[in-house]
Design an enzyme around this catalytic site. Structure first.
Site, PDB file in Angstrom:
ATOM      1  N   ASP A  93     -15.220 -39.436   0.332  1.00 55.51           N
ATOM      2  CA  ASP A  93     -14.141 -40.173   0.978  1.00 55.51           C
ATOM      3  C   ASP A  93     -13.868 -41.422   0.133  1.00 55.51           C
ATOM      4  O   ASP A  93     -14.508 -41.650  -0.889  1.00 55.51           O
ATOM      5  CB  ASP A  93     -14.493 -40.490   2.437  1.00 55.51           C
ATOM      6  N   ASP A 265     -14.812 -31.993   8.308  1.00 54.80           N
ATOM      7  CA  ASP A 265     -16.145 -32.545   8.099  1.00 54.80           C
ATOM      8  C   ASP A 265     -16.484 -33.365   9.319  1.00 54.80           C
ATOM      9  O   ASP A 265     -15.574 -33.859  10.007  1.00 54.80           O
ATOM     10  CB  ASP A 265     -16.177 -33.462   6.868  1.00 54.80           C
ATOM     11  N   CYS A 303     -28.151 -16.175  18.128  1.00 57.65           N
ATOM     12  CA  CYS A 303     -27.866 -17.023  16.952  1.00 57.65           C
ATOM     13  C   CYS A 303     -28.772 -16.563  15.806  1.00 57.65           C
ATOM     14  O   CYS A 303     -29.965 -16.335  15.999  1.00 57.65           O
ATOM     15  CB  CYS A 303     -28.124 -18.491  17.277  1.00 57.65           C
ATOM     16  N   CYS A 305     -29.393 -18.302  13.021  1.00 60.42           N
ATOM     17  CA  CYS A 305     -29.841 -19.388  12.140  1.00 60.42           C
ATOM     18  C   CYS A 305     -31.370 -19.376  12.027  1.00 60.42           C
ATOM     19  O   CYS A 305     -32.069 -18.787  12.857  1.00 60.42           O
ATOM     20  CB  CYS A 305     -29.339 -20.749  12.628  1.00 60.42           C
ATOM     21  N   CYS A 308     -33.235 -20.638  15.199  1.00 61.53           N
ATOM     22  CA  CYS A 308     -33.238 -19.701  16.334  1.00 61.53           C
ATOM     23  C   CYS A 308     -34.023 -18.427  16.038  1.00 61.53           C
ATOM     24  O   CYS A 308     -34.559 -17.798  16.950  1.00 61.53           O
ATOM     25  CB  CYS A 308     -31.806 -19.367  16.742  1.00 61.53           C
ATOM     26  N   HIS A 334     -29.637 -25.711  13.024  1.00 57.48           N
ATOM     27  CA  HIS A 334     -28.895 -24.941  14.037  1.00 57.48           C
ATOM     28  C   HIS A 334     -27.467 -25.469  14.213  1.00 57.48           C
ATOM     29  O   HIS A 334     -26.506 -24.692  14.221  1.00 57.48           O
ATOM     30  CB  HIS A 334     -29.629 -24.979  15.381  1.00 57.48           C
TER      31      HIS A 334
END
Lengths: 372, 372
Positions: A93, A265, A303, A305, A308, A334
């Site tokens: 940024d 973002d 999930c 991920c 998980c 997660h």
């Protein structure tokens, strides 16, 4: 051979788009959610963990890196990619948002902003030229125009700030020297439709390789944000990526994509993780609750991920209560997965032409769950 | 099929030994250094990162897990291995050391110790039987006798404490019910040679599958520690693993191995990491120093750990100064690597018969570097 910073639009479904933005560090498939690595690190995660999450793009903060360790130092050490061991695309940024939200502002003029560091109180001045110089030192693939992000409801101030932001955008474009970085413009204008349209037109005319919408999700109502997105998308060129800065939640991402946004973002997934909270597509879990004490199920059933697949709510609750780093690491993994995976799902839906159905189901499920 | 808890001695070089200790969760090749996962997590690291480090054995603390989340909870959830997603061997201490160092002691009797939790001030009593019950609930592969660890220089108190520790060791043996856990005895006796010999004989007679030496590295002189190790090793059976508790530094490990020790654990590598310090085989690096500001070299040239292969001193210094989790994660990875890799190097040296040469070189290099 594709040209850097070209945007290939691959599918559209209503206003939602699936595309590819080409950068020197590889292509970015959109819609994309970018994890935030404020100080040249996504808090608690290694680059390998981010790659496992299919993160394609990281955001780093110019304000923070300018103050510590310094952009010249990072340039001397080979630039941000080498410094932080991340070889995929990076976006920085402009420092504007943090100057206005973190620094102690000393003076705003048409030339730039003088402020005091939140770290040690030292004085610094950011101008459009200085912001570009810092971002060129950092060496991200996508860099942003220096802009002002005022209270969205103050009409008079927004008019003045917008004039400055526009002048600054032109100056940023003139100041830029590196050819391996794409400079994106930023549309401002608070909650005021006419200012937003005026801004979108001005920024579009500057012909940036991508355009951002700033000053949203800063306290205005959700309905106001959505109206502005509806408005602005029509004025931003459809052959360039559109980036909604600092947004968002799963619902924000779905609604943003429905309004032609390609890049998102937000610090929320990692910040919420550090505040003991897991996100789901349509809600949140406060993992410290007693009901999870003996809960052997993962944060979210189905999930895929890492957190998980390998850990129970009971274990993560224990880690969080014991103030163990691994607690916020697993929650960060997660939470980032939820947003990155959602973006990938949206991309597939757009490509397959099922986005409108997905959108309808998603909105009704969010409503049922009371998501604002 | 090997018998669980058998110790296969594969090579000896002087008093140094290379062996294999067989557990229900796999073999442990010795000499071995065990990272400490106090609260069922090695601070900041995932099990996968520990496996990449070739960690073979983790230590978890009975005292901490008893207080939070509770051993019964962990038993209900399938035991410590499943709870923390670590399928290799685990060792739990007895809780004794923490009761005496962390808790507010209310009363010590021959029966056990009443203490107040360091978390919430609640009252608890640990006895040998209770410690075994907790450790059976946790389900580690190696569990430890409940012992008292007094000031090493107080002769009179050490005599009384040793009598208790011995009685407690017998009671622990009687209390144990699970066949899939190996209970190790602990030799105490402060800095007093006769007490140490008496203790080693008593503990050896109880015929545990492994024996530990406790109450060292608690404030006594290094030379005193080494003398006690010299003494005690002769009285401990050579066909069982010997575990030097809470030790150590690279130098301690080399000197311990030279005195017949097979197993080590210590919080130092991860604790020093959180205190901005990298270790080397023969020294320490305070990574916050200004001289590392632009240092593109790794923490240790020639180190093959993940941190050294991918990050510069300059980046790690930045992370540490910015108080970023990744700083202590990378330092923890490096520091654990140093000790685990050193243990593996010692094993090779013993197997090849070059341990005495390695020892001589190591001691002279440590002396040159001023390592105490």
């Amino acid at each position: 051979m594709v040209e850097y910073f070209s945007f290939e639009l691959q599918a559209e479904d209503g206003n939602a788009r699936a595309g590819v933005f080409y950068t020197p560090h590889g292509p970015i498939q959109t819609p994309v959610f970018a994890p935030v690595g404020t100080q040249a690190t996504v808090k608690g995660l290694t680059p390998e963990q981010l790659i496992s999450l299919n993160a394609q793009l990281l955001l780093a903060n110019t304000y923070h890196l300018f103050l510590r360790p310094g952009d010249k130092l990072i340039a001397d050490l080979g630039g941000l990619h080498q410094f932080m061991n991340w070889q995929k695309p990076i976006l920085t940024d402009s420092g504007g948002f943090q100057v206005f939200s973190l620094g102690e502002i000393n003076k705003i003029t048409d030339d730039g902003v003088t402020f005091q560091s939140h770290i040690d109180g030292s004085y610094h001045t950011l101008t459009p030229e200085k912001s570009i110089q810092i971002q060129e030192n950092l060496g991200a693939d996508i860099i942003m125009c220096f802009d002002e992000c005022p209270n969205p409801y103050d009409r008079e101030y927004n008019e003045q700030a917008l004039a400055r932001t526009h002048q600054w955008a032109s100056r940023c474009k003139d100041a830029k020297t590196r050819q391996d970085q794409a400079l994106f413009g930023i549309v401002q204008g608070g909650v005021f439709s006419d200012l937003r349209i005026q801004s979108a037109q001005y920024i579009s005319d500057l012909d940036f390789p991508g355009n951002a919408i700033g000053g949203l999700s800063v306290g205005e109502k959700k309905t106001e944000m959505l109206e502005i997105l509806n408005l602005v998308q029509e004025y931003l060129p459809s052959d360039r990526p559109r980036y909604l800065m600092g947004v968002g939640t799963p619902l924000d991402i779905v609604q943003g994509v429905a309004r032609g946004i390609d890049i998102f973002d937000c610090v929320n997934p990692t910040r919420l993780a550090r505040h003991k909270t897991a996100i789901t597509r349509t809600g949140r879990i406060n993992i410290t609750k007693k009901i999870y004490e003996k809960d052997l199920s993962p944060l979210v059933e189905s999930c895929c991920c890492y957190a998980c697949q390998n850990y129970s709510k009971a274990y993560i609750r224990h880690l969080v209560r014991a103030d163990e780093m691994l607690g916020s690491i697993l929650l960060s993994i997660h939470n980032l997965h939820v947003l990155i995976d959602l973006s990938a799902t949206l991309r597939v839906a757009i490509t397959e032409g099922s986005f409108q159905t997905f959108l309808r189901d998603f909105l009704s499920e969010s409503e049922e769950n009371g998501v604002p």
